[in-house]
Motif scaffolding. Sequence first.
Motif: not given
Length: 500
Positions: A480-499
Amino acid sequence: MTEATNPADLGALQARRLIARRQLSATELAEACIARVEAVDHAVNALVARDFDGMLDGARKADARQAAGEPLGPLHGLPVGIKDMNDVAGLPTTYGSEIFRDNVPTHDDALVAGLRAAGALPMGKTNNPEWSAGANTRNRVYGTTANPHDLTRNCGGSSGGSAVALACGYAPLASGSDLGGSLRTPAAYCGVVGFRPSFGVVPGIGRVTGLLPQSTSGPMARSVADCGLMLSVMAAPDRRDPFTMVVDGRTAWDPAGFANPKRVDLGSLRIAVTEDFGFAPTEAATRNHFRTALAALLPFLGDVEDRAPDCTDADRIFAVLRAVMFLATHAKFVDETPHLVGPNVTDNVAEGRRYSAADVAQALAMQGDYHRRWQAFFETCDFLICPTATVVPRDWHELYPTEIDGAPTRTYYHWLGLAYASTIPGHPSITIPCGRDANGVPFGLQIIGRRHDDAGVLAVAAELESIIAGLPDLAPRGPDIAALRRAPNLSDALGFYPEN
C-alpha cells in the motif's frame, strides 16, 4: 497521475517498449522512480546510497541517443538498484560493514559495468546485512530495512533492500546475490521475483574462493520475464570465473534465450513437490499455505508426485563449506577489528576454525555424492516445486529464527534449508509470488530445475506466474504505497541500528 498509471510501477519490458515507441522518455521514468523513493523510503529504508543526479544525467543522454537514431540497448533507460555488495563508481560500497563505511570505489565492477553498457541506469545502492551474512537486512552502517507489506516484519535477506525497492516501485530491476537464499528469501517475503542461476551463468569474478561457487549474483524484478531480460545481460562470457564455460568467446548457454524463453506445456511435465526436502525445519504455517496453493495449481499441472532428492548431509555440507568461505574472506576482520564485526560473521569465522582439514575433505566428498544424487533424481523428474522459506516473515528485531514451531535452530542460517538444498548441487532456482500467508504478507513459491536448464526454469515460472495471476486468492498484490507515504520514519524505531 494515479499510482496505477505511474511510470514507477511499470515492469522493465513494459517501460522498455514504451520508451522505444517514444510514449515514455527515460527522463520521465527516472523522475517517477526518484519521486517514489522520496515519497516512501523513510518508511522502509531500502535505498541507502543514491545517485539521482547521475541517473537523471544518464537518462537525458539516453533520450538524446534515441533522438539521434542510435541503437538502443536491451536495458535502455531502465533504472536499476544495485546491492551494496557491488561497486558503483562514486557511491559507497560498505558491504554493510563498519570497516568499509567510507569506502568509495572509483570504477564500476564488472556486473554494474555490463548493466550500464546495456543501457541501465544505476540509481543507488540497496541495503543488505553485514557481508550479506543472514536473511534479515540490518547492519550498523545503514540500519534496518522493513518489509513494505508489514513494517514490523523482516523483509528477508541478504538482498532485502533490492526486494523492497522493487516492491515499492523504485526501479523495475535490481541486482541480488545468493548463497543460501539471499535473493530468493527477500523476493518471497516482498512479493517479487528472484532468480538464482546455475553456477557460472553469471560470472563471479570477485569470488575469493573461486572453486567454491555456492555464492552467485542473479537478477531480481517484479516479473519472470523481466528477470529473464536482466539475466540475458548479466550472463556474459568471462573466463575469470572457472564455472563460466567460454568457447570461442561464447558461453555454452545462449544469453538471448533467457530473455525469450519458449512456452512450455505444464501438463506434459513430471513435477515433484516437497514441503521440506526431508530435512528443512519448515513451520506448520508455511506447510499449510503451500498445500493450499498447490491444491489450486494442481488442475493446471500434469504428473505431480510428492517426493524430493536424497538430501542426506545437506546441513553438514552447507555448514562446513560456508564456514570455509567465511574463514577465507573475513577472518582478518575478526582478528584485527573484532569490535567492528557483527555476530553472524563472527560466529561463521569461529565455526570455520573449529573444522579440521578432515572435516573439509569429508564435506567436499559429501557434496560430490549429493550432486550425483540430485542428477539421478532429475533423470526421473523435470522440475521441483516447494516453498521458498521455512518460516513466514517475523519481527525484524529478531536477528534470525532461534526456534521453529518450538524446536531450536542450530545456527543463524539453519532455517534457510529450503533454499540451500539446491545451492549445494548448483541447480537454478526461482521464487515467484503465490498468495499471502496468514499474516497477510507475500508467500514465495520456489521452482527448481536441472542444472543449466535456466531457460526451462524461467519458462515454467512464467507459466505458473500467469496462472497465479488469474487465481483471486493467490494473485500478487503490491504494498500500500499510500500507507507507506503516511508511515513514520523507520529510523525512529527502537532497535533500528542493531547492536553487536
